[in-house]
Structures are given as C-alpha cells and as structure tokens.
Design an enzyme around this catalytic site. Structure first.
Site, mmCIF file in Angstrom:
data_model
loop_
_atom_site.group_PDB
_atom_site.id
_atom_site.type_symbol
_atom_site.label_atom_id
_atom_site.label_comp_id
_atom_site.label_asym_id
_atom_site.label_seq_id
_atom_site.Cartn_x
_atom_site.Cartn_y
_atom_site.Cartn_z
ATOM 1 N N HIS C 160 0.826 -1.213 0.000
ATOM 2 C CA HIS C 160 0.000 0.000 0.000
ATOM 3 C C HIS C 160 0.864 1.269 0.000
ATOM 4 C CE1 HIS C 160 -3.522 -2.519 1.386
ATOM 5 N NE2 HIS C 160 -2.533 -3.209 1.937
ATOM 6 N N SER C 281 13.967 20.447 -18.416
ATOM 7 C CA SER C 281 12.775 21.221 -18.704
ATOM 8 C C SER C 281 13.175 22.446 -19.508
ATOM 9 C CB SER C 281 12.139 21.635 -17.381
ATOM 10 O OG SER C 281 11.350 22.792 -17.548
ATOM 11 N N LYS C 287 15.472 20.945 -13.335
ATOM 12 C CA LYS C 287 14.813 19.657 -13.517
ATOM 13 C C LYS C 287 15.689 18.597 -14.173
ATOM 14 C CE LYS C 287 11.299 18.610 -12.554
ATOM 15 N NZ LYS C 287 10.046 18.700 -13.275
ATOM 16 N N GLU C 294 9.024 6.952 -17.342
ATOM 17 C CA GLU C 294 7.668 7.473 -17.578
ATOM 18 C C GLU C 294 7.149 7.036 -18.944
ATOM 19 O OE1 GLU C 294 6.998 11.786 -15.922
ATOM 20 O OE2 GLU C 294 9.081 11.579 -16.545
#
Lengths: 462, 462, 462, 462
Positions: C160, C281, C287, C294
């Site tokens: 969880h 970025s 970044k 992803e």
C-alpha cells in the site's frame, strides 16, 4: 420444460424452452432493478391508450391501480424473481394479469419489449446522471472547502514526480475542481441524448395504433421523442456515453487518489488519513493503509472495462434490435454502483484529511524549485530566457556540488555566474514570493487563486 | 553523445543524452505534424509579448518574419526532422535561432513546452473536429439522397437478423442519419472543452510575466482561457473525448458496413457494390469482395484501441505533467487518419451502390412479416393484444405446415382460428399497406418518413 | 483509375479501382516490412513446386534467382512502394514478372494471398519472439547483476506504499526477475502455435495441386503444418497471443518504472538516475526528469490498446478470411516496435542506476517496520499471533505518542505491555536481523536470496 | 462505528472504521465464493504447523475439526456474510475463534492475508481451468459428432461473406475444432503458472517461522512453490492469463455464433434451430429468434472488458501488495460465470441444430464457386496460373451477361476463351469433384477430412 404461460410469445412454438437456456437467456436476475421505471412507463402508456380511446377509461383505471399495487409489492420484495419470467417487463405483465385478468393484457397494445426496454434504461440513466451530478458537485464543494480552509499552505508542485515549483495547496486542489467541472458537463450533455422517448417505435417499425407519443413524453418528463423507430430500438450510444463520462471521471479520481497515496507515504508525509478511512494488516501491527484511495484507483479499470465491453458488443451489429444488446445493462448498473460510492466515500475522506503544512512547506525549500524564478530574474536583467536558463543550470550544478540550495549561495558565488545579480535576489527566491508573482489568471498566485475560488463558489451555487 | 546545443535544457546536465535514449525519447517523428499549429501559436505569443512590452517591436518583427519563413520551409519539407531535436517545439526554436540569432531565444519567455504542447494539440483537435464534422454531414447528405432517390423501395426490417416487419428502405437509411446526428453533436460538444487556451500556464504554476492571455486567446480563436495552470498542462480529457466520439462513430459505421456486407452476399442480394469499390481474389477469379466495408468495420477495433490506450496511460498519474502524456499524440493522429477516410470512402461508395428493389420486395413477402399486423387486425376486432398474438402464432404454425404464407390461407382456414376475420384481411396483409399504417412520428410509414426526410434536409442546411 | 496490370485479380472486373479506395485498401504502406519473409516463403514454395514437378527445374532456377535479386533490391530500398500494388505479395510478384516474364506468374500456383499472408505474419512473429525473448533475458541478466552487486543493501518493503518490513534490495529486484521469467515462458508457448505452416491452405479450401507441405514446413523451419485450411487462413489468435504476452510484459515493466520514478523523487531519494537517461525542462533549469521510465509506463497503454483493437476486430467475423483481418499487422508491428526498445533502453538504464544505500537503510528504521517481528517474538513467548498482533499495535500507539520507534522504548516501557519481553528484544528488532530470520525458500533472508540468485543464474545460462 | 473485534488488525487504531467505508472496503460480498478454497488451504497450513511443532497436535486437531464444521455450515449457507467481516479470510477466522476460542487465533501464524488470498485465488482458477477444459472438450466432441453425422453435406465456403469455393460441412465444423484445441492448450499452459504455492510469503518478505512450504504444496496439489515472496503476493498475471484465454475462446465462439445467426436467417436458411433454444417476440407472433448465439456473441465484449479492467488496474502499481488488487476477483468470477454456460449451452444447442443439406448444396451451384478449379484446369493445359485466372475472369463476365453459371456455358462458348478446353471440363466443374480434388493434408477433400476427423477423435480420447 418451461410453463407456456410464463412467456409473452408462446403461440408459434411447438416446444417449450430448455431450462438451462431459459436461465441463460433470462435477464430478470439483473433487470428487476428497473421495476420502478418499467411500471412508471407503463402507467404513462396506459393513460395515453385511454385518452386515445384504444382502451376504455375503466380498463385504464383497473390497470393503473393494479400497477401501483405491483410497484409497492416489488419495493417490498414481495414478488419472487423467477427466471421463468424472462425479464422485468414480462414479470410485471404477468403480475398484472394475475391481478385483473385479460384486461391486463391490453397494456402491451402498441408497444414492444424493444421500445419498452429502451424506455426503462433511459429513465434509469436519467436518474443516475442526476445522482452522479449531485455527487460530483458535493466533491467539488469539499475541494473548495479544503482550499479555503488551507489557503496559506504551500507545497511543491511536481512534474515527472520531481519537485518543480512551489504552489498553493488551494491551487493544486482546484485543478481537480476543474476536472470535475468538465466531468459534470459531460454527464449533462449525455442527458440530452438520453432524455428522448423511444416509446411508439414498437418492435422496430413503429406502431399501427394511434398513439400520442408527445403526451407520453410529457408525462414522463422527456424533452423529445425519437425520430426513427429502427434507430430507437437498436442504438445504445447513450449508454456508451454514460460509461465514457464515468471512465473519464474515474480517471480523474484515480489521479487524485494516486496523490493521496503518495502524500500519505512516510517519505512524503504531506497528509494524515483519518483512522476511520484506513485499514490495517493481519500480520503487520503497525500498518495503516490508504485502502480507500487504492480501491478507487483500482476500480478505474473496472469502469474502463465496462466501456470496452459494451463498445465491443455493439460493434458490427446489423439493424435493428439484436439480443446482444441485453448485455448493456449489467455494465451500466455496475458502473453506477461503482461511481456513486467512489465519489461519496472520497468526499467524506477528503473532509477528514489533515494536511501537514510544515512538511509541505519544507519540501518547497529543497530541490531548487525556485530555479525558474531565478532565470526570470535574469531575464529581468536583460538576458534572453534561454541564456538565463542555461546560466541557472550551471549555478545549480555548482550548488549541488556545495550541497547547498540556490538561496544558500552567497552573492559573490552568484556573481561568478552573472555580474548583474544583486542582493534583492534573496527576497526574490523565497518560495512564497515565487508564488506571489504568479497572479496571472489561472496561475498559483494568491490573488489568482482567490479569484478562482470565488468563481468556483459561484458556479456551485448556480 | 548528443550535441549540447540541440536541447533546450542543457545547463544542469553533466552528460549528454544517450543516443538510443534520445531516439526513444524524441517525439519529433510524429509531432512534426503539429508544425503549423506550433508556429501559429508562437506568432500569437510573440505579438502579445511585444504588445506587453516584454520584447521590443523590432524583436517581434524579426521573430514573426522568421517564423513565417520556417512555416513555409516546413510545408515544403525543407527542414530535416532530426531526432536530435526532441520535438517540434525545439526544432522550430532552433530553426528560429539559426535564422535570427539570440533574439529568437526570447520567444520562449513566459512559456513552457508543457503549455505549448497542450496548445498545439488543442489547435489540431479543433481543426480535426471541423473536418470530421464536415465529413459526417457529407455522409448524412448521401444517406438523405439515397433515401429520396429510392423512396418507394421496401425491404424486410430485421430483428435478430430474422425478418420482422416490412419497412421503407428510406426509413432504414434514415436510422443511420440519426446516429450520425448524435455523433456530430458529440464532436461539437467536445469542441467546447478543446477550445480553451492553455498558454500562460507555463510549466505548471503559471507565468511570472505580465502576459495578456485574453489577447492570445482572441488571436487564436479560443473561446476561453484555462482556469487552472496545473490542470491545463496535465489533463488530456479533451483528447479522450475526441477518441470516444470517434469510437462511437466507428461503431455506427461498423453497423452500416455489416449491413452492406450482408446485403451484398449472394443470399441476400439486396445491393450491388460498384466494381471500383471492390477487390478480387488472387486465386478465385469470380470473387468481387466488399473490402471497403470490411475494412471500415475492421478499423473500428483500431479506434477503440486508441481510446483504451490513452485511458490506460492516464490512469493514476499524479499531477501535473508527466512524460507519459507524450503518448497522447499518436493515438490521436491515427484516429484522425482512420476516421476521415472511413467517412469519405463510405460516402463515395454509398453514392454508387445500386439497390435491387425487386429482390428486397420479394423478401418482404416470405417469412410471415405481416404477422404483427394480423394481430393488430384482431385487436381491431376486440381481442386483447396478447390473445391476438397467440392466435396468430397458431395460424403461422398451421401455415408453415401447409408451406404457405399467411395471405395464402383462404378465409375458411383463417376463420378456424378466429371467426371475426373477414375478407378485408387480405388487403390488410399486403406489405405495402402494413407500412402505410405506420405513420406515427418516427414510424416507417411514407408520411412519417417524408416528414423525417424534410426535417433531415432542414437540419443539414442549418 | 488504376492500372489494370497492377492487380492480381483484374479479369472479372469491368471497372478499375477508384484511386482513393485503392489507397484506403492498400496495405503496402505497412506490409512492405514483410518483404524478406514473403520472399523466403516464396523461394521455399518455388523449390517445392519444382520438386513436385509442377514447374520445371529451369523455371524454378529463374524464379529463385530473380527473387534473390528482388530481396536485395528491397533491402536497399530500390523498389518504390507504390500503392497501386495492393500489398507486398503483389509487389514482389509484379517485380518478378518484370524480371523474367510470364514464368514468374507460375510462382503463385497452388497458393493464395490468404495462406501467403498468414505465412509471412507467422514468420515475422517467430522472429519477433526470438528477439523479444533475448531482450527479456538481457533485462533479467541486468537485474541479477544489480542484485549481486548490491547484495548488502536493505530498504523498506512496501505494501500500500506504506513501509511494511525491511527487505534486501536484491530480493526486491529478483521479484522482477520472476515476472520476466513468466513473460518469457508466455512468449515461448506462443511460439508453438505460431510455428505452424499455413501454406497449402490456398484461399480457404486447400489446394488442388500436389504440394508437399511437409517439405515446405521443413525448409522454413516450421514444426507442424496446419490441420484445417479454413482455420489456417482466418484465425489470428497467434497474433492476439503475442499482443497479450506483450501486454503483461509491459504491465510488469510499468510497475518497475513506477518504482524507479517514485524512488528517484526527492522524497524517497533511493536512486539517482544517470544524466544520459534523463531530460530537463525548457523552463525549469533544475529539472532532471525520469522521462524514460515514464515513457515505458505510458506506452503500456499503447500495447493494451493494440490487444483490444485486434480482439475487437476479430469479434463476430464469420469464416473464413475477411478483409478486416488486414488490421492485424499495424497493431502487431507497433507492438514489436514498442516492446523492443522499452526492454532495451530499460536494461541500459538500470545498469547505470546508482542506489543510495544509506538513504534506503535509514528508511527501514522509521515507521515501525519491525512490528511484525516483535509480534513473532511474542508468539515465541507463547502468545497467539492474534493477541501478539494486538499487543504490538498498542505498543505502537504508545510509541507514536512518545515520538519514538519501537526499539527506542526502554525495557520497562515494553514490559508494561507484556512482562515476558526481555533484553534480547533489542537485537531481535534490528532491521538486519529481521531480514536474516526470513530464510525460508522465497523469503528475503540472505541465504534464501543467495539460493534464488544462484538459481536465476543457472536458468539464464540454460 | 464498527465492532473492534470484527477486524484482524485493530490494535494500533484509535477509531473504528466508518460504516460506509467498511462496506466499500469489504470484499466478503464476492469473495465468500472462495470459502472452500480458503478452508482447505487453512487445513493444510494447520497440519504443517503441527508437523513443524509450531502448534501442538491437540491444537491442530481442534482447529481442523472446527474448520471442517465451518465448511459444512458455509456450504449450507448457515453463516451470514456480514460486511463487518472484511473478507472471507476474516470471516472464517472469526467463526473459528467463536468455536474453539483463542486457539483458533494460532492458525494465522506464519501467514498473512496477502499470501492467503493469492492461494485461494490460485486454487479457484485451477478448478475453473479444469471445468472449462472439460467444457471445451465437450464442445469439440459435439463438433466431431456433427461432422461425422453430416459427412456428405457440402456448402459454400465463404471469404468476405462471398461464396468462394465448395467445402464439406465437416471441414467447416472442424475449423472450430482446431480453434478450440488451441484454446484448450492456452488454459493448460496457464495452469502451470497458476499451480504454484504462494503460502509462506507472508505479507511480503517471507515468514520467520520454520514452515515446510513443500509439504503444504504437496498436500494442496501444487507443482511448485513460489520463488520470491514479493512477487508472490503482488502479481496477478496468472489471472490475466485466464482472462485472456477466455477472451480468445469467446472470440472463437462469437465467430461460430455469427455463422449460426447468419445461417438461420431466411436468406441463408442453412440451419434450423430447435424451438427449445430460441425465443419469440412480444409483438411479432412469427418470430423465432436465435437469442442464444446472439447472447454468446454479445458476451464476448463482457469478457474482453474484464481483461481490460484488470490489465488497467495492475498498470503502474509499485510493489508489493496494493489494495487495488482486490479488484481481480469480480472480473475473474464473472468471466468464469460467463464462459462456462456459453460453452455448455452452445454444446447442447449444436447437438440439436438441423442442417438443410439441400439448401446448402444448391448454394454451391450458383455464384461461380468453381472458378478456381476452372483456372486450375487451364493450368493443367499449360497456362500460367495468372493467365488462367484472367481468362476465367473473362469467362465469368460473359456468363454473367448470359445469366448462366460456368457449367452452363456450352463447349463452343468456352472454346472462344481457350481452345484447349475439352468436354471433360463439365465433370471437372461439379462442386463435389472440386471438393474431391482437395485431399492435401488440411484440405476439404473427403480423404483429408476423414484423416482430420480420425486425428480429432484420437486427440479427444487421449
């Protein structure tokens, strides 16, 4: 073999139905849920038949009062759902004939189960849309309430799950408000296509009786009557649309839940979920698990599955009605039964979430979240944005090497990268002041968020 | 290792990108398709930056004329799509800087690729909706044309692929008109949520520059500006909606195509497809295959797949932008590339289909399609519908045994089942008169269909 | 109108194909990819025709050498893919006839495009399975390598997304080894059903020529010949199976990637991704985004979509071949093009990931991860597990109140909850010793993991 | 608020569970179905605990006899399924403790619900596979029986739903035999990965008790024990595989059903469905609808939907167990409940179908189905196949113009197209002789089909 009298189509058959087939074929197990819609539809049909002189007023009275009685009995679970009755339409008619004899058989004049089932499903979806719309609105209210209550909290805004720029928690929460707003719109638009009366289409070609379709539409609150009988009995695009609106809604909820789960991890620690909304482990005594958001996230698949199921079922079916369409109902019902508690339980959970403002704020101070603002600062000094971006990138490499944040570099260190940097840069790099600079409409600045909150509240009241 | 200068974010990185990764990561291969939208969006942004005094008028002029030039060059395929440029946004910016030097870098002020890509996709979807809407209308026009041209043809209406009741071909075709009407509505409603300007949202938190978002929206023809920056850069529900509207449209087309395929089988023989729209077999010289409707039916799966793909991709993503969202584009582009030719080719095919009226009419005469009307006749004689239904069922059993149709039974035979049957029953049972009795709104009667046709034409003209 | 000569079925047609239809219908755009399989298959067919005396040896020689030449030309891109040629089969045949005249036309004897395309696709899938199997093995090797290299690292195991119990990193990584093992099995099993020769099925009913199917099967490396011609030309379950095996594989990769993304967040900080595998970025200079994991996670949807697409396409198609089946190829090709780089890039990324052992270890010390072990300790003292679980739960409540971990409670405090607790409890509650107690087969104990690692290496070598 | 005593994890919680949440969270509503598996698994676990000395023999006896009693009570429906008990595991444990007091609590030693639920589901899937395999075999038997019984019937084989070549009905039916054979294989292969014992994995990291996993595996009939505890508690690929095997099976059934529906249309008229497997219409007295095949075809979407649902649910979940996984069960159960009756009812229906041999045979005589054979005839006369194909194409155009079939052209007419055609062509063009020429393995020739039938029977007996 089945009882001949239990079907509404026995005449031409020499052999009754095989029992296993009967069970496989019957929909009463799940379409009994439509009993209220079915009976209301029948009552309106009955009143119209009488008005048109197709049945007598006396017949109509008898039918109406018997139907009302059946409805009460069904509500109390007094009528057994025997699979010998194929579906709820048959069950109701048989119950009617039992009560008032052959007069009851007149109710089906000018009607077929094909248009009747479309009617019942439309009435059901209409009510479901209203309930779901209300629950969406409730969740929006909770989000607005949380945003107002925690108006001063800031946290890192993320892209790629990497800290990006500081944002107001209220701004973050209002992003979901916007998604839900569009979800609500989709359900409302769905309603327009749901709210069309199919009755009068009969089996597929229209009825030969002088029905007054407009009267029935008006009685039952439909905004229009269907324009083509073959289309009316054979399309279920209005159900697909409900399943799709539900799928997108669940997608949005799954994103919110993903965040609740991540935020309640020990590593993030941004929120504490209330005990009453968590479960423990049968083996690990310390566990307090975010079961609820996990379940909502997991149930997203279920609703997608229903959309895919009915879409597949409808692919390539020739006109008009085919039995395959019976598969529309369970997908629909389970979607309603999933979406409603997901919305409701999530609303209640969110009200009880406590935000750990300190932990969120601290997280905005590490990870160079103010880098963009430093670049903007350099642009203000005349640099192109691309050059500024590159310069700040190099400053970060230097700072990382020093194990410092940007605001921990001293002015001398900064000036090595760009001479025009002045002391005012430190104020500029405070997370709160980064936020304050973003008051453009739609931005995370406090003024912008205040306006959005105001607008949100107005929308909810309208 | 990649050329440092090819990226728009190099500063903070110590090592260039791995080449295989670069290729895997790059979207230029497919998002180059957005070049026109990207450049138009940039031009509007540029004009606004100048108006707001963020860049000078001279800078603006240089940027605008260089962008116009790049657009022309892209249109002519003169700019190679090197994967060293991650995406179309980077490619255009690099081309700009090559032309006018560092001034070009100012264009990105107050903007991020996150809001830029949302802008480009929105402009693309907006145009796609307009094209698809036009093609839907064209197909509707063809259907109306066919319905008018073949106004007198009748054929069996089917349920469960069993002959049910005679209907007008025009009525059957107009059922698809209705489906397409709803499809068109769905695309129009999608447009409302597409047509919202995301620019100004920057990476996720809004820009710090004094942008005039309303001005950009107006220039680019957007009806509204986005209300929340985090929502604006991270949701793609408007793409999902386009994919869904396309899925339902394809479902409807798959049904039409299924019918064209069945109708052109030797067994049905209702239609003849034009040679120019069929293919043959490499081995069977006699074959003339309805490839086109088969392909359209088959491509339904493809569009469903894209809907499922993006729905899955978006499930459970935390806010705000995540790279997963890059997967929105190919699903979208292929859907557009599928739906447009399906509509267009089908319109052209339908215009050339010839209907075999004789064969269709004959099919209405066999299979007891007038049974419902006989039951209605008995209701007219005072029987309840249920009783009439059962009586006709028994008459059919008798007729089947005699290898006759109902209208081939003589009056004596009929009277054995119900004494009240009179000679007028034979006129009543003519398929054409069955159709004529169904002039209720939405029915297949000639008057009803005439009204529907009239209404359809009015809708198409509006 | 199309050139009559470009088709292999012109004779019976009075009108050439409409150009837009031709383009819509043609598969050459994507099935050109099958040219090598198509030509190899044709060569085996040709040799068999000669051996059976259906064509002469001289004809065979001419055909074979011309085919070899065409293959080389295709490899070099010298043959334009004109859509006037419907598909790769036609293109190759036309090229053949251009080279050697009418003799080339003899190649198609005893064959149809229906069995030919099934052959080509089967050969393609066979090769794809081999490549994917190799890439899976590579990723397994990387996981084993990482597990060995970081054998001493511990981190929290989560359920969880809540810290549950300390585990060895090696154990965690080997969980993915197991998933990949099953993925590999699924592809191997798929192979058995792929590797069946369909040639000889002709259009649908089998060939009338005395073909030697076994010979062709042997030449082309097929393990069996198809048992039923109608099945052979019309089923694509072997493609669906490949898409499914790919879907589950992607699901597993999506889970691994989710973890890489979460672990590289600033909050977790368990791993550092190499610069060469990240992007930045355009607006935020700080970044460094985990784009690659992803993208892999995002592409999961894409592969699911293809599975759903072809499943939908095949639903409800009557036997035997239908044009809808042409839609199998793009779904298949894009799946291969997605799965291969996902595996490859992920293998390379993982090799370069650096684990932050210190941060991981520290995380095991906070959050009461040893609670289960304390309960087990109490069971050792004679308590039932349920009672022990409850007791530890109360100790945790007390400890939380004191802002302490369990091992920070002193003996006196502990004894208040259970008198039998002794000093040895502190050693017992050390995370490392918790791990050591789990040496049951399949557990996270160092001995168990060592055995699993050994077994894994043996499996990879076999 | 919920009763503290109803949960197995109460200790650390200060507040009981919210009731609506409790209901939302509970799985007892659907996982009660697993009671037998749960209890059998617990009994094996208990015996092992005793053998290992972890509990005493006496304790074991008490637990075992109480569990046996609970199983009987559950079978008789005597234990109410209160949602206060989260799941079947809790319910059984609570019932156990009620019967024998705290000793019952010892059962859970060395076990967690995470490995327990995986065990139960695996046992359930194992049994489902066995039942489904049996039903597949039954349907195969029916197909073989039909093929044998109707060995002499011929009908048109179709491609693109156009008559292509005459085939034996037996050959057509055996195509489905082959599909089902592969379906059976897929379920068997699934079984290998299902039949692995997860017990001993505890919550995620393995148990600290000296369990004998091999003993439990042997007792419960598992072929292996899981190799990695984290994998064992968190993957459900074995369920996905079951859903996929079911999806392909349903796809195959949907094709068979599509044919049954088309064949029972008045236009085809190839089969007559038995009354006992059809339904009528509430409005059209003549209707006899093929509801059953329509339902099976329609339910295909439902099973696809479940596959998509669980695939979506599992995407992107980090290790190890997450509550989302609870969503595996309903998709699984409903798939089993769908697939089993579909197979069973279809087997029974098929046995009763009557084939209209005359109508099928006649259909082979119209539509130039022998065209390929005429081309083959010309090849026998020395023409290349391509030339022969073209020549026959032209002959067909001529014959169509004359409204004749090929065999109705006289020799003179034929010779205009090719002088070498002789009188023997007429025998050659008889559909039956066309079929006879196709005795290649896998072809539709009587010898080939006889061999296939023989092989099929042998496979079914093995």
């Amino acid at each position: 073999m089945a009882d001949d009298k239990s079907k509404v189509w026995g005449g031409r058959f020499q052999k009754g139905m095989d029992e296993e087939v009967e069970k496989f074929n019957a929909s009463i197990r799940f379409d009994a849920r439509l009993y209220a819609q079915d009976i209301e539809g029948s009552m309106a049909h009955c009143r119209m038949l009488a008005k048109q002189g197709i049945i007598s007023d006396d017949e109509s009275s008898q039918i109406l009062s018997a139907l009302a009685e059946i409805k009460r009995e069904m509500a109390r679970g007094e009528i057994p759902l025997d699979e010998v009755h194929e579906d709820i339409h048959t069950l109701v008619e048989k119950a009617l004939v039992e009560k008032i004899g052959p007069i009851g058989e007149k109710l089906h004049t000018g009607r077929s189960r094909n248009d009747q089932v479309s009617l019942d499903v439309r009435m059901y979806v209409r009510e479901a849309i209203q309930r779901v719309a209300r629950l969406i609105r409730e969740l929006q209210l909770v989000l607005v309430g949380l945003a107002e209550k925690n108006r001063d909290l800031i946290l890192p805004g993320y892209t790629h799950l990497q800290r990006a720029q500081p944002v107001l928690l209220a701004h973050h929460l209002l992003a979901y408000f916007e998604m839900l707003k569009r979800d609500g719109q989709r359900f409302q638009e769905n309603l327009k296509r749901v709210n069309v009366l199919p009755l009068g289409s009969a089996a597929l070609a229209g009825s030969t009786f002088q029905l007054d379709r407009e009267m029935v539409a008006k009685e039952l609150g439909f905004e229009a009557i269907s324009e083509n009988s073959m289309d009316a009995v054979s399309d279920r695009d209005f159900v697909l649309e409900f399943l799709f609106a539900s799928s997108v809604l669940m997608m949005h909820l799954s994103r919110l839940c993903e965040e609740l789960i991540i935020w309640s991890s020990q590593e993030f620690g941004f929120i504490t979920l209330p005990d009453a909304y968590c479960t423990g482990s049968s083996i690990m005594p310390q566990k307090k698990n975010p079961d609820l958001p996990e379940l909502v996230r997991g149930k997203t698949g279920r609703v997608y599955g229903h959309l895919m199921a009915l879409s597949t079922t409808m692919k390539g079916l020739p006109l008009s009605y085919n039995k395959d369409l019976q598969e529309d109902k369970e997908a629909l019902f389970d979607t309603v039964d999933t979406v409603e508690p997901c919305l409701s339980v999530l609303s209640r959970l969110l009200k009880e979430v406590s935000f750990n403002g300190e932990k969120m704020r601290k997280a905005t101070e590490e990870g160079y979240l103010v880098a963009t603002d430093l670049a903007d600062y350099l642009v203000g000094k005349g640099m192109t944005f691309r050059k500024a971006h590159e310069t700040v990138g190099k400053m970060i490499l230097f700072a990382m090497d020093q194990k410092k944040e940007l605001s921990q570099l001293n002015l001398e260190e900064m000036k090595k990268f760009e001479r025009k940097i002045e002391k005012d840069v430190y104020g500029w790099l405070d997370p709160a002041s980064c936020i304050k600079r973003r008051n453009l409409p739609g931005g995370t600045g406090p003024e912008a968020v205040k306006r959005s909150l105001q607008k949100a509240k107005e929308e909810l009241e309208s």
